[in-house]
Design an enzyme around this catalytic site. Structure first.
Site, mmCIF file in Angstrom:
data_model
loop_
_atom_site.group_PDB
_atom_site.id
_atom_site.type_symbol
_atom_site.label_atom_id
_atom_site.label_comp_id
_atom_site.label_asym_id
_atom_site.label_seq_id
_atom_site.Cartn_x
_atom_site.Cartn_y
_atom_site.Cartn_z
ATOM 1 N N ASP A 122 5.406 29.581 -82.238
ATOM 2 C CA ASP A 122 6.398 29.775 -81.181
ATOM 3 C C ASP A 122 6.318 28.650 -80.160
ATOM 4 O O ASP A 122 5.341 27.884 -80.124
ATOM 5 C CB ASP A 122 6.205 31.136 -80.496
ATOM 6 C CG ASP A 122 4.825 31.287 -79.874
ATOM 7 O OD1 ASP A 122 3.825 30.862 -80.499
ATOM 8 O OD2 ASP A 122 4.722 31.828 -78.755
ATOM 9 N N ASP A 153 2.962 21.101 -79.390
ATOM 10 C CA ASP A 153 2.482 22.449 -79.049
ATOM 11 C C ASP A 153 3.351 23.490 -79.739
ATOM 12 O O ASP A 153 4.283 24.007 -79.141
ATOM 13 C CB ASP A 153 2.509 22.631 -77.528
ATOM 14 C CG ASP A 153 1.953 23.956 -77.072
ATOM 15 O OD1 ASP A 153 1.225 24.599 -77.850
ATOM 16 O OD2 ASP A 153 2.246 24.358 -75.932
ATOM 17 N N GLU A 187 2.084 33.299 -79.216
ATOM 18 C CA GLU A 187 1.035 32.742 -78.361
ATOM 19 C C GLU A 187 1.543 32.439 -76.961
ATOM 20 O O GLU A 187 0.866 32.716 -75.963
ATOM 21 C CB GLU A 187 0.457 31.469 -79.000
ATOM 22 C CG GLU A 187 -0.819 30.971 -78.347
ATOM 23 C CD GLU A 187 -0.576 30.025 -77.164
ATOM 24 O OE1 GLU A 187 -1.521 29.773 -76.389
ATOM 25 O OE2 GLU A 187 0.561 29.530 -77.024
#
Length: 504
Positions: A122, A153, A187
């Site tokens: 995510d 990320d 997350e």
């Protein structure tokens, strides 16, 4: 027996290691270089999925990227299970389903160590109008930089791990370790449901896991690689002050009542001084003392003041020396004020007295600080400051977030294996760093599984995770794939040598 020990000891010499790639590594690196455009295209496909876990209406996109990742792992020959976790209650959406978590495994040779990689699929919200120069969900390469939400990320590092394993398989090379993947899609929203899943799987999925690797942070430098051995915790607080039941006209009532905003500003101002020192009594008492061994890790770190200031866009730091900056960024607690809810924040002026305002701040705590103690110290301090104002307003202080710091043993075998892999790929030793932010999953994995945890970043300091124009350098992505492959070879060798040494 003595002869056998003499043969094993050189394998466990952690002071020196060759930086010349082995024959296997040369084949692996060549394959990765020749297929890098395919790897970049795979990243482009993943970035195109707006897997934003913060906004409930995009939840289906996370399920989509989970299925894409699961298919990628199945293509490697991995056994893949999609595990459902408990539902999530949102303010306006009851029983919102959470995306499944991927549990995948490849290899079950009991003679080999098992490496488990954790990553997330995510991303944080992103819109072009937020200040992006490119479409955040369309991978764009400019001067060797791959721009797009999730590139660093955490989609880029996740794919680098998959690409590393794919390379062994494509070359018909035996994987030197058993490997497992745990990939989640929540997350950025707090890893909802993950802790319960880890507890359920601790004696099943994790029963034969030897090492756990997390690649969800970045280097300290734009160019020099790093390994991370610690993170700070986080205690997030709300300070609520209520003065009346509804907003009031400041012309009619200003000057005759105790205003909530005035109280709140005074309370927030009492938390930290202009030098960054926290003013809450007792807050530093439990901070672990720094050791000489720890300070030695700071000496070789190459910290570029100008580069770091440019990356974050400030003119000056609070401190003038490298050690002071690193200590206060990683090793000492810090307090940051994040915002005020209930106050007017749109353009222009609104001449009202808000009835209730909520200040938000957090304390990044460090080893030996205790969350209940921090909570008690904060509440006592704010109540004392408030009492001196002689205000009749209602004060409520609550801790909304509590995450513990994490610290690893840099002498663990997987850190040595990662150092050797970095030396081989980058031809230099890594910085051994801490991360000033909080990555709760590291402590969560450690507490539940009791396994060795390592944080192994491949992103540069200027990648802009969570920010506009997030990117990963093509070179970082490709070299990251190489270094993960090299790590698997190195941990296999060191683990095997360690087992022989123990047996003797």
């Amino acid at each position: 027996m003595i002869f056998l020990v003499c043969l094993i000891m050189p394998l466990l010499d952690l002071s020196e290691s060759s930086s010349k790639p082995s024959d296997d590594e040369q084949k692996i690196f060549q394959y990765i270089d020749h297929h890098q455009d395919i790897f970049v295209q795979n990243l482009s496909d993943w970035v195109a999925v707006e897997s934003d876990s913060i906004q409930p209406h995009l939840r289906g996109n996370i399920t989509e990227i989970v299925k894409i990742a699961a298919d990628s792992l199945r293509a490697l020959g991995a056994t893949v299970e999609l595990r459902n976790v408990s539902a999530q209650d949102e303010p306006y959406v009851q029983n919102l389903s959470l995306p499944p978590v991927i549990l995948a495994e490849l290899g079950n040779d009991t003679e080999k160590p098992t490496v488990c990689f954790y990553g997330h699929l995510d991303v944080m919200p992103a819109k072009k109008e937020d200040g992006w120069k490119t479409d955040p969900y369309r991978l764009t390469e400019v001067d060797g930089k791959l721009y797009g939400r999730g590139t660093t990320d955490n989609k880029g590092p996740v794919l680098a791990w998959i690409n590393a394993v794919r390379t062994f398989i494509a070359l018909n090379m035996t994987l030197p370790v058993n490997i497992k993947f745990l990939l989640e899609g929540m997350e950025e929203a707090g890893s909802l449901g993950l802790e319960d899943l880890l507890k359920e799987e601790n004696k099943i999925f994790f029963s034969n896991v030897t090492y756990i690797v997390i690649s969800d942070n970045i280097w300290l430098s734009n160019e020099k690689p790093a390994l991370t051995y610690g993170t700070r915790g986080n205690a997030g607080f709300f300070v609520e002050v209520e003065c009346c039941k509804k907003d009031l006209h400041s012309g009619s009532f200003g000057g005759i009542i105790h205003e909530a905003m005035s109280d709140l500003v005074a309370l927030l101002d009492s938390l930290v001084d202009s030098s960054g020192r926290i003013l809450i009594p007792g807050i530093y008492e439990d901070v672990a003392n720094i050791t000489d061994e720890e300070m030695k890790l700071y000496a070789p770190i190459d910290f570029n003041f100008d580069e770091h200031k440019m990356n974050i866009g400030v003119k000056e730091f609070l401190y003038k020396t490298k050690d002071d900056i690193l200590l206060n960024m990683w090793r000492n607690p810090s307090l940051s004020i994040h915002g005020i809810e209930g106050a007017f924040s749109e353009p222009g002026i609104k001449t009202v007295i808000p009835s209730k305002v909520i200040g938000k701040f957090s304390i990044r705590q460090v080893p030996n600080m205790n969350l209940p103690t921090v909570e008690s110290q904060v509440k006592e301090h704010l109540n004392n400051v408030f009492s001196k104002r002689n205000s009749p307003n209602k004060l409520t202080v609550s801790m909304q977030v509590g995450a513990m710091p994490w610290i690893a043993n840099v002498k663990d075998l997987q850190y040595e294996a990662a150092r050797r892999a970095i030396k081989t790929v980058f031809q230099q030793d890594p910085d051994m760093i801490r991360d000033g932010s909080t990555i709760p999953v590291a402590k969560m994995f450690e507490d539940i599984t009791k396994k060795s945890i390592m944080m192994f970043p491949i992103g540069a300091a200027d990648d802009g995770e969570h920010s506009q124009n997030e990117k990963i350098n093509r070179l970082s992505y490709i070299n990251g794939t190489k270094v993960f492959a090299s790590f698997l070879l190195e941990i296999s060798k060191l683990h095997g040598a360690s087992k022989l040494m123990t047996a003797t």
